[in-house]
Design a protein around this motif. Sequence first.
Motif, PDB file in Angstrom:
ATOM      1  N   LEU A 110      -1.874  -2.220  -6.779  1.00  0.00           N
ATOM      2  CA  LEU A 110      -3.057  -2.684  -6.289  1.00  0.00           C
ATOM      3  C   LEU A 110      -4.207  -2.115  -6.577  1.00  0.00           C
ATOM      4  O   LEU A 110      -5.317  -2.565  -6.710  1.00  0.00           O
ATOM      5  CB  LEU A 110      -2.993  -3.033  -4.861  1.00  0.00           C
ATOM      6  CG  LEU A 110      -2.041  -3.684  -4.104  1.00  0.00           C
ATOM      7  CD1 LEU A 110      -2.461  -3.931  -2.738  1.00  0.00           C
ATOM      8  CD2 LEU A 110      -1.923  -5.303  -4.712  1.00  0.00           C
ATOM      9  N   PHE A 111      -4.141  -0.754  -7.144  1.00  0.00           N
ATOM     10  CA  PHE A 111      -5.204  -0.054  -7.285  1.00  0.00           C
ATOM     11  C   PHE A 111      -6.003  -0.248  -8.488  1.00  0.00           C
ATOM     12  O   PHE A 111      -5.673  -0.801  -9.600  1.00  0.00           O
ATOM     13  CB  PHE A 111      -4.467   1.553  -7.761  1.00  0.00           C
ATOM     14  CG  PHE A 111      -5.721   2.495  -8.308  1.00  0.00           C
ATOM     15  CD1 PHE A 111      -6.374   3.208  -7.240  1.00  0.00           C
ATOM     16  CD2 PHE A 111      -5.969   2.924  -9.428  1.00  0.00           C
ATOM     17  CE1 PHE A 111      -7.461   4.094  -7.652  1.00  0.00           C
ATOM     18  CE2 PHE A 111      -6.767   3.727  -9.705  1.00  0.00           C
ATOM     19  CZ  PHE A 111      -7.644   4.438  -9.029  1.00  0.00           C
ATOM     20  N   CYS A 146       0.776  -1.187  -0.049  1.00  0.00           N
ATOM     21  CA  CYS A 146       0.151   0.044   0.010  1.00  0.00           C
ATOM     22  C   CYS A 146       0.928   1.053   0.019  1.00  0.00           C
ATOM     23  O   CYS A 146       2.034   1.559   0.842  1.00  0.00           O
ATOM     24  CB  CYS A 146      -0.853  -0.044   1.222  1.00  0.00           C
ATOM     25  SG  CYS A 146      -1.785   1.482   1.294  1.00  0.00           S
ATOM     26  N   GLN A 147       0.675   2.162  -0.898  1.00  0.00           N
ATOM     27  CA  GLN A 147       1.311   3.477  -1.051  1.00  0.00           C
ATOM     28  C   GLN A 147       0.923   4.564  -0.490  1.00  0.00           C
ATOM     29  O   GLN A 147       1.238   5.874  -0.640  1.00  0.00           O
ATOM     30  CB  GLN A 147       1.438   3.754  -2.643  1.00  0.00           C
ATOM     31  CG  GLN A 147       1.900   2.653  -3.435  1.00  0.00           C
ATOM     32  CD  GLN A 147       3.423   2.336  -3.545  1.00  0.00           C
ATOM     33  OE1 GLN A 147       4.126   3.268  -3.652  1.00  0.00           O
ATOM     34  NE2 GLN A 147       3.841   1.139  -3.312  1.00  0.00           N
ATOM     35  N   CYS A 148      -0.156   4.362   0.486  1.00  0.00           N
ATOM     36  CA  CYS A 148      -0.984   5.221   0.947  1.00  0.00           C
ATOM     37  C   CYS A 148      -0.202   6.691   1.606  1.00  0.00           C
ATOM     38  O   CYS A 148      -0.569   7.603   1.526  1.00  0.00           O
ATOM     39  CB  CYS A 148      -2.079   4.742   1.987  1.00  0.00           C
ATOM     40  SG  CYS A 148      -3.443   5.805   2.307  1.00  0.00           S
ATOM     41  N   CYS A 170      -7.251  -3.896  -4.957  1.00  0.00           N
ATOM     42  CA  CYS A 170      -7.783  -2.638  -4.007  1.00  0.00           C
ATOM     43  C   CYS A 170      -8.888  -1.977  -4.775  1.00  0.00           C
ATOM     44  O   CYS A 170      -8.644  -1.155  -5.715  1.00  0.00           O
ATOM     45  CB  CYS A 170      -6.689  -1.757  -3.520  1.00  0.00           C
ATOM     46  SG  CYS A 170      -7.087  -0.721  -2.107  1.00  0.00           S
ATOM     47  N   CYS A 179       0.191   2.605  -7.580  1.00  0.00           N
ATOM     48  CA  CYS A 179       0.072   1.560  -6.799  1.00  0.00           C
ATOM     49  C   CYS A 179      -0.436   0.374  -7.648  1.00  0.00           C
ATOM     50  O   CYS A 179      -1.249   0.433  -8.052  1.00  0.00           O
ATOM     51  CB  CYS A 179      -0.697   2.046  -5.601  1.00  0.00           C
ATOM     52  SG  CYS A 179      -1.332   0.381  -4.583  1.00  0.00           S
ATOM     53  N   GLY A 227      -6.206  -0.539   1.773  1.00  0.00           N
ATOM     54  CA  GLY A 227      -5.497   0.652   2.401  1.00  0.00           C
ATOM     55  C   GLY A 227      -6.528   1.682   2.732  1.00  0.00           C
ATOM     56  O   GLY A 227      -7.447   1.748   2.495  1.00  0.00           O
ATOM     57  N   CYS A 259      -6.299   4.762   2.225  1.00  0.00           N
ATOM     58  CA  CYS A 259      -6.901   5.664   1.271  1.00  0.00           C
ATOM     59  C   CYS A 259      -8.196   5.111   0.121  1.00  0.00           C
ATOM     60  O   CYS A 259      -8.745   6.054  -0.499  1.00  0.00           O
ATOM     61  CB  CYS A 259      -5.775   6.077   0.129  1.00  0.00           C
ATOM     62  SG  CYS A 259      -4.302   6.950   1.219  1.00  0.00           S
TER      63      CYS A 259
HETATM   64  S1  SF4 Z   1      -5.347   2.374  -0.633  1.00  0.00           S
HETATM   65 FE1  SF4 Z   1      -5.220   0.752  -1.992  1.00  0.00          FE
HETATM   66  S2  SF4 Z   1      -4.804   1.653  -4.132  1.00  0.00           S
HETATM   67 FE2  SF4 Z   1      -4.406   3.009  -2.497  1.00  0.00          FE
HETATM   68  S3  SF4 Z   1      -2.105   2.795  -2.228  1.00  0.00           S
HETATM   69 FE3  SF4 Z   1      -3.179   1.512  -0.576  1.00  0.00          FE
HETATM   70  S4  SF4 Z   1      -3.505  -0.469  -1.568  1.00  0.00           S
HETATM   71 FE4  SF4 Z   1      -2.802   1.129  -3.261  1.00  0.00          FE
END
Ligand code: SF4
Length: 346
Positions: free
Chosen positions: A316-317, A299-301, A321, A314, A328, A330
């Motif tokens: 996973l976006f 997660c890059q939040c 996710c 990210c 995450g 965000c």
């Molecule tokens: S919330 Fe989800 S999409 Fe946003 S950075 Fe974290 S893992 Fe990635």
Amino acid sequence: MKPLFQKIIKEIEKKASFVGRRLTFMELCGTHSQTIAEYNIKKILPSNLSLIAGPGCPVCVTSQEDVESIAGLAMAGIPIATYGDTLKIFDTSALLKKNGKHKIDIYVVYDVEEALKLKNQKPDLVFWGLGFETTAPMTAWAVKRGLIVYSTHKKFFPAMEALLENKELKIDGFINPGHVSAITGTKIYESLKTPQVVAGFEAKDVLQAISWLLDQIISGKFEVQNEYKRVVKKEGNKRAQKIIQEVFEVKDALWRGLGKIKKSGLVLRKKYQKQDAEYVYSKLLKKIRKNITFSSNVCQCGKILQGMRRPQECPLFAKICRPENPQGPCMVSVEGTCYIEYKYGK
Ligand code: SF4
């Protein structure tokens, strides 16, 4: 686009072209990010002007330690009341699995009055007090009426100072938060030597703020302009400030992505320690925190909250996710940058 918008957009284009260099403005409120996404404002801006979202979503900036502490209280059988936005931050199915047959009582409340009513049936109920100066007065009001609170309330201004100190970031101006400023007033921002405009939440407000920030850059005269005068006053809301000060004291606080920020946390004063979950459940919280293991997921939040990454960066976006399966914070809150990008980005 309405004719009024066209006029402001033309002004923005003219001013940005006059400045010439690359410019980055940060919007500091999740509701601004929603407006920007809904009206596709980023797409209509000149190519040398970027908007990045800042740490304006209270759920997103809550540290993992706090999230795990509240989850730990719930797993120990303590009823928790929280706002709906926060619920998805707990992996409730994982909590239930970990807790075996034990029941977990997490209640979604609309406001603190509802939490106070719930307390009549569940005397040991803990309310998760969350948010910036906007929601802290309501929590303070409920504390005075006997509600037990786990406070993750934060002051917003210290985060702005921390963002400006970050050498990796180059912010040319802030669109200051409208809701927070309604409580704090605009005077508080005057010590920051950077262009700032407090803005409302219509597309017109945001465009006007961008245009005024450009004016400040062109003139070299940095100040705090108030575009949201219909709600925000220079001195703010004195009654709200008074009750915050009466119930809370200021301490250092841990922010997701931004780390520890000095004098940014609002914790209950000793006078209200019987309503302070940190005091009431001090031994249990110590035990819970000792056992927290921080998973290093992708997660890059943390970076996104500082405007250093975009959700699309990210891996996973929009794949694993998504709002119905957030990985995450965000993506959890409707004010979260990843949620907003997912909802409006398409
Ligand atoms: S919330 Fe989800 S999409 Fe946003 S950075 Fe974290 S893992 Fe990635």
